[in-house]
Enzyme design. Structure first.
Site, PDB file in Angstrom:
ATOM      1  N   GLY A  95      11.702 -25.647  38.582  1.00 44.54           N
ATOM      2  CA  GLY A  95      10.438 -24.913  39.405  1.00 44.54           C
ATOM      3  C   GLY A  95      11.338 -23.812  40.415  1.00 44.54           C
ATOM      4  CG  HIS A  96      11.112 -20.400  42.930  1.00 43.83           C
ATOM      5  ND1 HIS A  96      12.483 -19.864  42.874  1.00 43.83           N
ATOM      6  CD2 HIS A  96      10.563 -19.324  43.539  1.00 43.83           C
ATOM      7  CE1 HIS A  96      12.596 -18.881  43.832  1.00 43.83           C
ATOM      8  NE2 HIS A  96      11.481 -18.483  44.215  1.00 43.83           N
ATOM      9  CG  ASP A 119      -9.899 -23.981  31.533  1.00 39.78           C
ATOM     10  OD1 ASP A 119     -10.049 -22.761  31.317  1.00 39.78           O
ATOM     11  OD2 ASP A 119      -8.954 -24.440  32.210  1.00 39.78           O
ATOM     12  CG  ASP A 163      -6.129 -21.865  31.639  1.00 40.80           C
ATOM     13  OD1 ASP A 163      -7.390 -22.048  31.343  1.00 40.80           O
ATOM     14  OD2 ASP A 163      -5.560 -21.412  32.508  1.00 40.80           O
ATOM     15  CG  ASP A 189      -8.744 -16.664  25.037  1.00 44.72           C
ATOM     16  OD1 ASP A 189      -9.053 -17.799  25.459  1.00 44.72           O
ATOM     17  OD2 ASP A 189      -8.857 -16.501  23.714  1.00 44.72           O
ATOM     18  CG  ASP A 190      -9.198 -20.615  28.690  1.00 45.34           C
ATOM     19  OD1 ASP A 190      -9.533 -20.623  29.850  1.00 45.34           O
ATOM     20  OD2 ASP A 190      -9.860 -20.537  27.594  1.00 45.34           O
ATOM     21  CG  ASP A 213      -4.107 -21.852  37.128  1.00 45.16           C
ATOM     22  OD1 ASP A 213      -5.048 -21.287  37.975  1.00 45.16           O
ATOM     23  OD2 ASP A 213      -4.896 -21.760  35.714  1.00 45.16           O
ATOM     24  CE  LYS A 220      -9.347 -17.402  39.531  1.00 45.04           C
ATOM     25  NZ  LYS A 220      -9.622 -18.421  38.419  1.00 45.04           N
ATOM     26  CB  CYS A 278     -13.225 -19.818  46.788  1.00 45.52           C
ATOM     27  SG  CYS A 278     -11.900 -19.494  48.197  1.00 45.52           S
TER      28      CYS A 278
END
Ligand code: CO
Ligand code: CO
Length: 345
Positions: free
Chosen positions: A138-139, A226, A91, A50-51, A68, A20, A17
């Site tokens: 990035g992080h 999506d 997305d 929206d996406d 995401d 989320k 799942c």
């Protein structure tokens, strides 16, 4: 494959799942936030569900932004990295755009072998390379559960993005990947199926929606989204609401991955999927004959699912013939009607 006998999904509180928040919970939280000041460059903001967000850079081009990340849904760290990156790019494709840059987001336990993290990042990098996306940085944070994903930036012509808000009555509804990744990854986590049985789901979750998105744009799709954590019915519900239409879905025409319905009948239903099914009941009418397992499958929380689109009748033939097997399946699952909500035939 696992490194040093570690099963990544055993470290994840909620495989299948992606853990989320539910759509209703999220809406309730967002309702408490004051509306941002008006900015004419914001073409699509978070209010419309929206996406991805869309921000006009000039008269011609808009920036697309989306993010995401989630806990491991498969045990192989390289596959987990590939799935998370493919899902994060999705997305942008759903908006009809082209991803150009990405930033990695990583949470990783202090006591876990760093070789696992290296494999996760390699998986993400492989997808970015194939997609022509530059990873700029990035992080990372320490956390008891591993998590991985990306913030992705893309570009789209202002006049040609595909939102979920313009489906037209009479359009045909199409879907480009089968359902079942939530059920199948949960079944693997519970040892109800083998690694081999999960191979089909992994292949689908690592297939980018890039080509399908291009085919849909050439078909003059009026709405595209999506299918991810809220399941087919959840994302279809958003299209119906945003477009002010009703969607009619033929349950028998919706493809499922091998084993999905049998596993549901055997009681394997991820908590996110069950949660989805409960909230989808508020706007969905099922015809009497629709199988109980199929009803659950329609709400199954997907990771890196296919594109759901509304296209004009006149494009149907070219959609089916141009969506070759390496871009997905060309499932024709229903029609857009006037009205509201979703009816399942
Ligand atoms: Co989406
Ligand atoms: Co998303």
């Amino acid at each position: 494959m696992d490194i040093a006998g570690i099963r990544l999904t055993a470290l994840s509180s909620c495989a299948g799942c992606a853990a989320k928040l539910g759509a209703a919970e999220l809406r309730a939280v967002l309702a408490q936030i004051p509306a941002p000041p008006y900015d004419e460059n914001v073409l699509v903001g978070y209010e419309s569900g929206d996406d991805a967000g869309l921000y006009a850079l000039n008269d011609r081009v808009a920036l697309i932004q989306t993010v995401d990340f989630f806990t491991p849904i498969v045990d192989d760290p390289f596959d987990f990295g590939r799935i998370a990156a493919t899902n994060a790019l999705s997305d942008v494709y759903a908006m009809g755009g082209r991803p150009i840059t990405a930033l990695n987001i990583v949470a990783f336990p202090e006591d876990l072998d760093l070789a696992i993290l290296a494999r996760i990042l390699e998986g993400g990098a492989a997808v970015a390379r194939d997609a022509g996306v530059a990873i700029l940085g990035g992080h990372t944070i320490k956390d008891s559960e591993p998590k991985y994903g990306m913030a992705v930036t893309g570009l789209v012509e202002r006049g040609s993005y595909t939102s979920n808000a313009a489906a037209q009555p009479g359009n045909v509804l199409v879907l480009t990947k089968p359902l079942g990744t939530g059920v199948l990854t949960t079944a693997r986590k519970r040892d109800a199926i083998s690694d081999d049985d999960l191979a089909e789901a992994i292949a689908w979750m690592t297939m980018r929606n890039e080509k399908a998105s291009r085919v849909l744009r050439d078909c003059a799709a009026s709405a595209v989204t999506d299918v991810t954590g809220f399941g087919l019915l959840g994302h279809a519900g958003s299209v119906a609401e945003a477009s002010g239409v009703s969607l009619e879905i033929d349950a028998a025409a919706v493809p499922c991955m091998k084993g999905t319905l049998d596993l549901i009948r055997a009681g394997i239903v991820p908590s996110g999927t069950r949660h989805n099914a409960e909230s989808h009941a508020a706007f969905t009418t099922f015809a009497a004959g629709v199988d109980q397992a199929v009803r659950i499958a329609l709400s199954d929380a997907q990771t890196s699912g296919g594109l759901l689109a509304a296209i004009p009748d006149s494009s149907l033939e070219s959609f089916v013939s141009n969506l070759r097997s390496d871009a997905g399946i060309a499932a024709v699952i229903g029609r857009v009607r006037t009205g509201s909500g979703i009816s399942i035939l």
